[in-house]
Design an enzyme around this catalytic site. Structure first.
Site, PDB file in Angstrom:
ATOM      1  N   LYS A   1       0.807  -1.225   0.000  1.00 18.73           N
ATOM      2  CA  LYS A   1       0.000   0.000   0.000  1.00 18.73           C
ATOM      3  C   LYS A   1       0.842   1.277   0.000  1.00 18.73           C
ATOM      4  O   LYS A   1       0.438   2.288  -0.554  1.00 18.73           O
ATOM      5  CB  LYS A   1      -0.939   0.003   1.209  1.00 18.73           C
TER       6      LYS A   1
ATOM      7  N   GLU B   1     -10.061   7.253   3.793  1.00 18.58           N
ATOM      8  CA  GLU B   1     -10.907   6.394   4.614  1.00 18.58           C
ATOM      9  C   GLU B   1     -10.176   5.065   4.777  1.00 18.58           C
ATOM     10  O   GLU B   1      -9.331   4.708   3.958  1.00 18.58           O
ATOM     11  CB  GLU B   1     -12.265   6.150   3.960  1.00 18.58           C
TER      12      GLU B   1
ATOM     13  N   SER C   1       1.580  -9.956  -0.928  1.00 20.47           N
ATOM     14  CA  SER C   1       1.257  -8.527  -0.772  1.00 20.47           C
ATOM     15  C   SER C   1       1.636  -7.928   0.577  1.00 20.47           C
ATOM     16  O   SER C   1       1.885  -6.733   0.675  1.00 20.47           O
ATOM     17  CB  SER C   1      -0.234  -8.301  -1.030  1.00 20.47           C
TER      18      SER C   1
HETATM   19  C1  LIG Z   1      -5.105  -3.981   1.744  1.00 13.82           C
HETATM   20  C2  LIG Z   1      -4.412  -5.227   1.440  1.00 13.82           C
HETATM   21  C3  LIG Z   1      -4.822  -6.067   0.368  1.00 13.82           C
HETATM   22  C4  LIG Z   1      -6.034  -5.783  -0.472  1.00 13.82           C
HETATM   23  O1  LIG Z   1      -5.991  -4.606  -1.216  1.00 13.82           O
HETATM   24  P1  LIG Z   1      -5.769  -4.605  -2.802  1.00 13.82           P
HETATM   25  O2  LIG Z   1      -6.074  -3.215  -3.196  1.00 13.82           O
HETATM   26  O3  LIG Z   1      -6.723  -5.603  -3.379  1.00 13.82           O
HETATM   27  O4  LIG Z   1      -4.373  -4.993  -3.060  1.00 13.82           O
HETATM   28  C5  LIG Z   1      -4.078  -7.200   0.092  1.00 13.82           C
HETATM   29  N1  LIG Z   1      -3.005  -7.542   0.840  1.00 13.82           N
HETATM   30  C6  LIG Z   1      -2.586  -6.792   1.879  1.00 13.82           C
HETATM   31  C7  LIG Z   1      -1.403  -7.228   2.655  1.00 13.82           C
HETATM   32  C8  LIG Z   1      -3.275  -5.606   2.218  1.00 13.82           C
HETATM   33  O5  LIG Z   1      -2.854  -4.869   3.255  1.00 13.82           O
END
Ligand SMILES: *Cc1c(COP(=O)(O)O)cnc(C)c1O
Length: 394
Positions: free
Chosen positions: A94, A116, A380
Site C-alpha cells: 500500500k 478512509e 502482498s
Molecule cells: C489492503 C491489502 C490487500 C487488499 O488490497 P488490494 O487493493 O486488493 O491490493 C491485500 N493484501 C494486503 C497485505 C493488504 O494490506
C-alpha cells in the site's frame, strides 16, 4: 475506437470496457477534473518520477526481492517465486500508492490529506507518508472498525493523524467512504487519497500506474533468474485490486496467465463471502460502475472474509473488465484454505504472510502445474497484524 483491448488505460471518460467512469455528485466534478488534468501533467514530469523512484528505493526499500521458494516449488512440482511486497516499509504494497499520491498532492499545492480506512492498513500507510511529507492527515473510519482494529488506530494516532469516528449506517468502511466524500465536497482544497484501484476516474488509473512498479521489477528479476521476463502465470489476491493490478500491469499484453484470488469466506453460498466477481452484478459503488455485491434492490450487501483487506463488496473497474472479457481468471479461496496456506508458508519458509496474501498462496493447490511452469505469487504483505487470528485457530 481502438480495437486492442487495453486493460491499464481507460478511455477519455474513464471506462475500461463497460466499467469505470465517474458517478459522483455534481459538486465533486471540479475536484476530479482538476486531479485528472494535473495527473496528466505530473505523470510525465521527470522530477516527479525521480523523487518517486528515489523514495521507493531509500524509504520503502525497493526493489523487493523475488524469492524462489524451494519448498513450494517441490510441493507443486514447478518453479514458484514469491514477490516479497511484505518487505516494504509498513509491511505491504500500500505504501507504493500512498507515497505516489502524496507527491501528486504536493505538486497540486495541497497541504491536507483525507483518507478512509476499513482495516486500518491504508490509514497507517497514509499517516506514515503524511508524517514523512509534512502533510496534515485526517482518516475517516467506522466506529465499529475503530474498535476492531485498535492497534492500527494506535499507530495512526502516534503518527499524528486525526481519526474521525463515523457513526452512521453499519459504522464500517462504506460509511467512512461516504463521510470522506462529504468532507471533500465541503473542503475541495484537501486531497482525497484512495487506497486501491477503485473510486471515480482517474483514481483507478493513478493507483494502477503507481503500483505497476511491482511487475516492472518482476520482469527484470525473472529475466535474471530464469532467462525470461515472462512466467507462466502471476497470482495475486484481490480486495479492491491494487496489488493485483500492480503485479499484472506489464503482463496484460503478454502470453501470461493472470489469476486473481477472491475471498470466499465461509464458502461461496454460505452468505458469508467476499467473492465479489462471482457473487456480484454490475452496479455503482464508490463513484464508479463495476461489479458489486448487492441485493435485488441494489442495496450493497455486507461482505465477509476473515481477512480485513479482502472484505470489500466491489472490485476495481479494470479487474471487472479483465474478468468479464476472460483475460483474468478468478479463483475463490475460503478462510480455512487461507489459514492452512499461511501456516504452511510460515513453517516451511519462515515467512509469516498476511491473511490476504495467504489467499493467493492457497490458490496454488487449485491449479494444475507441471515442472515447466514458472509461477509468481505476489506476497502482498506480512502477517504480524494477523498473528492473533493465526494463534486462535482451532
Ligand atoms: C489492503 C491489502 C490487500 C487488499 O488490497 P488490494 O487493493 O486488493 O491490493 C491485500 N493484501 C494486503 C497485505 C493488504 O494490506
Amino acid at each position: 475506437m481502438n480495437s486492442i483491448i487495453n486493460y491499464t488505460v481507460p478511455d477519455d471518460l474513464g471506462f475500461y470496457g463497460e466499467f469505470g467512469g465517474l458517478y459522483v455528485p455534481e459538486l465533486l466534478r471540479p475536484n476530479l477534473e482538476e486531479l485528472k488534468e494535473k495527473y496528466q501533467e505530473i505523470k510525465g514530469c521527470q522530477s516527479f518520477r525521480n523523487t518517486f523512484t528515489q523514495l521507493l528505493k531509500d524509504y520503502v526499500g525497493r526493489p523487493t526481492p523475488l524469492y524462489l521458494s524451494e519448498k513450494l516449488s517441490k510441493k507443486y512440482n514447478s518453479k514458484i517465486f514469491l514477490k516479497r511486497e511484505d518487505l516494504n516499509h509498513t509491511g505491504a504494497h500500500k505504501i507504493n500508492n500512498v507515497l505516489g499520491q502524496i507527491l501528486i498532492a504536493k505538486e497540486m499545492g495541497k497541504t491536507t490529506i483525507i483518507a478512509e480506512t476499513g482495516a486500518g492498513q491504508h490509514g497507517v500507510a497514509t499517516a506514515t507518508a503524511c508524517a514523512l511529507m509534512d502533510m496534515k492527515c485526517i482518516v475517516f473510519m467506522g466506529a465499529t472498525d475503530i474498535k476492531r482494529q485498535a492497534s492500527n488506530v494506535e499507530r495512526m494516532k502516534y503518527l499524528d493523524a486525526e481519526i474521525v469516528s463515523v457513526k452512521s449506517g453499519s459504522k464500517t468502511l462504506k460509511d467512512a467512504t461516504n463521510e470522506a466524500i462529504r468532507f471533500w465536497i465541503n473542503e475541495p482544497d484537501t486531497y482525497y487519497l484512495i487506497g486501491s484501484v477503485v473510486g471515480p476516474h482517474p483514481y483507478p488509473q493513478i493507483v494502477a500506474d503507481l503500483q505497476s512498479i511491482i511487475s516492472e521489477e518482476i520482469k527484470i528479476q525473472l529475466k535474471k533468474k530464469t532467462g525470461k521476463e515472462n512466467p507462466t502465470m502471476v497470482i495475486a489476491c484481490v480486495g479492491g485490486g491494487s496489488n493485483a493490478a500492480g503485479a499484472f500491469y506489464h503482463y496484460y499484453q503478454e502470453d501470461v496467465k493472470l489469476i486473481a484470488v477472491e475471498a470466499s469466506g465461509k464458502g461461496l453460498n454460505s452468505g458469508f463471502s467476499a467473492a465479489t466477481s462471482i457473487l456480484g452484478t454490475p452496479g455503482i459503488l464508490h463513484g464508479s460502475r463495476t461489479i458489486v455485491m448487492q441485493d435485488e434492490y441494489g442495496q450493497v450487501t455486507e461482505p465477509y472474509s476473515i481477512s480485513a483487506g479482502l472484505d470489500y463488496p466491489g472490485i476495481g473497474p479494470l479487474h471487472a473488465h479483465s474478468i468479464t472479457t476472460g483475460r483474468t481468471t478468478i479463483i475463490p479461496i475460503t478462510d480455512q484454505e487461507a489459514l492452512n496456506a499461511a501456516q504452511n508458508l510460515s513453517r516451511t519458509e519462515g515467512i509469516i504472510p498476511a491473511l490476504e496474501s495467504a489467499h493467493a498462496l492457497a490458490a496454488l493447490a487449485k491449479i494444475e502445474l507441471t515442472e515447466n511452469d514458472v509461477v509468481v505469487v505476489n506476497l502482498s504483505g506480512r502477517g504480524d497484524k494477523d498473528l492473533t487470528t493465526y494463534l486462535n485457530q482451532p
